[in-house]
Design a protein around this motif. Structure first.
Motif, PDB file in Angstrom:
ATOM      1  N   HIS A 113       0.843  -1.198   0.000  1.00  0.00           N
ATOM      2  CA  HIS A 113       0.000   0.000   0.000  1.00  0.00           C
ATOM      3  C   HIS A 113       0.880   1.250   0.000  1.00  0.00           C
ATOM      4  O   HIS A 113       1.949   1.250   0.608  1.00  0.00           O
ATOM      5  CB  HIS A 113      -0.898  -0.028   1.242  1.00  0.00           C
ATOM      6  CG  HIS A 113      -1.978   0.997   1.210  1.00  0.00           C
ATOM      7  ND1 HIS A 113      -1.790   2.271   1.684  1.00  0.00           N
ATOM      8  CD2 HIS A 113      -3.245   0.953   0.741  1.00  0.00           C
ATOM      9  CE1 HIS A 113      -2.915   2.963   1.507  1.00  0.00           C
ATOM     10  NE2 HIS A 113      -3.810   2.189   0.942  1.00  0.00           N
ATOM     11  N   PRO A 114       0.433   2.343  -0.670  1.00  0.00           N
ATOM     12  CA  PRO A 114       1.237   3.576  -0.674  1.00  0.00           C
ATOM     13  C   PRO A 114       1.462   4.174   0.724  1.00  0.00           C
ATOM     14  O   PRO A 114       2.521   4.763   0.971  1.00  0.00           O
ATOM     15  CB  PRO A 114       0.436   4.530  -1.568  1.00  0.00           C
ATOM     16  CG  PRO A 114      -0.897   3.897  -1.782  1.00  0.00           C
ATOM     17  CD  PRO A 114      -0.714   2.432  -1.571  1.00  0.00           C
ATOM     18  N   PHE A 115       0.460   4.038   1.631  1.00  0.00           N
ATOM     19  CA  PHE A 115       0.674   4.531   3.016  1.00  0.00           C
ATOM     20  C   PHE A 115       0.224   3.437   3.984  1.00  0.00           C
ATOM     21  O   PHE A 115      -0.860   3.536   4.559  1.00  0.00           O
ATOM     22  CB  PHE A 115      -0.122   5.811   3.313  1.00  0.00           C
ATOM     23  CG  PHE A 115      -0.568   6.560   2.099  1.00  0.00           C
ATOM     24  CD1 PHE A 115       0.337   7.324   1.359  1.00  0.00           C
ATOM     25  CD2 PHE A 115      -1.901   6.521   1.696  1.00  0.00           C
ATOM     26  CE1 PHE A 115      -0.082   8.013   0.240  1.00  0.00           C
ATOM     27  CE2 PHE A 115      -2.317   7.215   0.573  1.00  0.00           C
ATOM     28  CZ  PHE A 115      -1.404   7.958  -0.160  1.00  0.00           C
ATOM     29  N   PRO A 116       1.036   2.380   4.134  1.00  0.00           N
ATOM     30  CA  PRO A 116       0.600   1.199   4.888  1.00  0.00           C
ATOM     31  C   PRO A 116       0.170   1.506   6.327  1.00  0.00           C
ATOM     32  O   PRO A 116      -0.708   0.840   6.862  1.00  0.00           O
ATOM     33  CB  PRO A 116       1.820   0.274   4.862  1.00  0.00           C
ATOM     34  CG  PRO A 116       2.947   1.077   4.335  1.00  0.00           C
ATOM     35  CD  PRO A 116       2.394   2.231   3.603  1.00  0.00           C
ATOM     36  N   ASP A 117       0.746   2.525   6.929  1.00  0.00           N
ATOM     37  CA  ASP A 117       0.388   2.814   8.331  1.00  0.00           C
ATOM     38  C   ASP A 117      -0.969   3.489   8.454  1.00  0.00           C
ATOM     39  O   ASP A 117      -1.470   3.675   9.561  1.00  0.00           O
ATOM     40  CB  ASP A 117       1.488   3.667   8.991  1.00  0.00           C
ATOM     41  CG  ASP A 117       1.844   4.888   8.157  1.00  0.00           C
ATOM     42  OD1 ASP A 117       1.692   4.818   6.910  1.00  0.00           O
ATOM     43  OD2 ASP A 117       2.243   5.911   8.743  1.00  0.00           O
ATOM     44  N   ARG A 118      -1.584   3.875   7.329  1.00  0.00           N
ATOM     45  CA  ARG A 118      -2.897   4.525   7.380  1.00  0.00           C
ATOM     46  C   ARG A 118      -3.997   3.569   6.933  1.00  0.00           C
ATOM     47  O   ARG A 118      -5.174   3.929   6.874  1.00  0.00           O
ATOM     48  CB  ARG A 118      -2.907   5.735   6.434  1.00  0.00           C
ATOM     49  CG  ARG A 118      -1.736   6.677   6.680  1.00  0.00           C
ATOM     50  CD  ARG A 118      -2.143   7.869   7.484  1.00  0.00           C
ATOM     51  NE  ARG A 118      -3.280   8.538   6.888  1.00  0.00           N
ATOM     52  CZ  ARG A 118      -3.175   9.431   5.901  1.00  0.00           C
ATOM     53  NH1 ARG A 118      -2.006   9.763   5.414  1.00  0.00           N
ATOM     54  NH2 ARG A 118      -4.253   9.993   5.409  1.00  0.00           N
ATOM     55  N   PRO A 176     -10.754  -2.391   2.650  1.00  0.00           N
ATOM     56  CA  PRO A 176      -9.619  -1.574   3.043  1.00  0.00           C
ATOM     57  C   PRO A 176      -9.947  -0.093   2.857  1.00  0.00           C
ATOM     58  O   PRO A 176     -10.500   0.298   1.821  1.00  0.00           O
ATOM     59  CB  PRO A 176      -8.513  -1.995   2.076  1.00  0.00           C
ATOM     60  CG  PRO A 176      -9.103  -2.966   1.127  1.00  0.00           C
ATOM     61  CD  PRO A 176     -10.542  -3.142   1.423  1.00  0.00           C
ATOM     62  N   THR A 177      -9.627   0.701   3.861  1.00  0.00           N
ATOM     63  CA  THR A 177      -9.913   2.118   3.778  1.00  0.00           C
ATOM     64  C   THR A 177      -8.808   2.885   4.495  1.00  0.00           C
ATOM     65  O   THR A 177      -7.904   2.277   5.060  1.00  0.00           O
ATOM     66  CB  THR A 177     -11.333   2.402   4.344  1.00  0.00           C
ATOM     67  OG1 THR A 177     -11.644   3.775   4.165  1.00  0.00           O
ATOM     68  CG2 THR A 177     -11.458   2.016   5.806  1.00  0.00           C
ATOM     69  N   LEU A 178      -8.858   4.224   4.443  1.00  0.00           N
ATOM     70  CA  LEU A 178      -7.789   5.039   5.013  1.00  0.00           C
ATOM     71  C   LEU A 178      -8.253   5.739   6.279  1.00  0.00           C
ATOM     72  O   LEU A 178      -9.397   6.181   6.354  1.00  0.00           O
ATOM     73  CB  LEU A 178      -7.354   6.112   4.008  1.00  0.00           C
ATOM     74  CG  LEU A 178      -6.614   5.657   2.755  1.00  0.00           C
ATOM     75  CD1 LEU A 178      -6.352   6.854   1.850  1.00  0.00           C
ATOM     76  CD2 LEU A 178      -5.313   4.969   3.109  1.00  0.00           C
ATOM     77  N   THR A 179      -7.369   5.875   7.248  1.00  0.00           N
ATOM     78  CA  THR A 179      -7.674   6.710   8.421  1.00  0.00           C
ATOM     79  C   THR A 179      -6.907   8.015   8.324  1.00  0.00           C
ATOM     80  O   THR A 179      -6.010   8.159   7.483  1.00  0.00           O
ATOM     81  CB  THR A 179      -7.214   6.054   9.742  1.00  0.00           C
ATOM     82  OG1 THR A 179      -5.838   5.732   9.627  1.00  0.00           O
ATOM     83  CG2 THR A 179      -8.005   4.825  10.066  1.00  0.00           C
TER      84      THR A 179
END
Ligand SMILES: [Zn+2]
Length: 158
Positions: free
Chosen positions: A20-25, A34-37
């Motif tokens: 993922h481009p921003f795995p920690d988010r 899968p979604t972003l925080t």
């Protein structure tokens, strides 16, 4: 307008997907999506959506099956009502959660419910000699969705 069923694959959770481009988010919502925080920007959503479309060979979905159009759903509902007896067989999940409407979308059935639903589906498939081809197709597709949900722990989505 029609009724379709989906089950997500577990590649992302299992670490088999593209990074993922921003795995920690990256988080998963209740449907396993899968979604972003952390208040993502427009660009971050775009990067996430693009990643999601090519994250694994399944594009995120193990199964995506057509279940029926409005007419077929109505026919299946009355077929099942006639098949119900007192005492049993009963089909509460099929009638109240799957076939209550020919176009419901955004509904989820957990893998726990899918295990119970599978029993209802198998009961019908036991008498498959009385089923028309389109009915057989529906119940076989429901069986595949239940099996995939139980195997992955992901819900069946409509
Ligand atoms: Zn996958």
């Amino acid at each position: 307008m029609s009724l379709d069923g989906f089950v997500r694959c577990t590649c992302i959770r299992d670490g088999k997907a593209k990074p993922h481009p921003f795995p920690d988010r990256l988080i998963f919502d209740e449907s396993g999506e899968p979604t972003l925080t952390g208040d993502p920007s427009e660009e971050e959503w775009e990067a996430h959506d693009q990643w999601l479309g090519e994250s694994c060979e399944h594009e995120g979905f193990l199964l995506s099956l057509f279940l029926g159009n409005i007419t077929r759903v109505q026919n299946l509902r009355s077929f099942l009502r006639h098949l119900q007896g007192s005492p049993g067989p009963r089909f509460p999940i099929l009638l109240e959660k799957v076939l209550y409407d020919g176009t419901h979308t955004g509904d989820l059935l957990s893998s726990k419910v899918a295990a119970k639903l599978l029993k209802e589906v198998e009961t019908v498939l036991h008498s498959s000699d009385i089923l028309a081809d389109s009915e057989k197709e529906f119940f076989n597709n429901m069986k595949q969705l239940c099996d995939a949900s139980i195997a992955t722990g992901n819900p069946i989505m409509f």
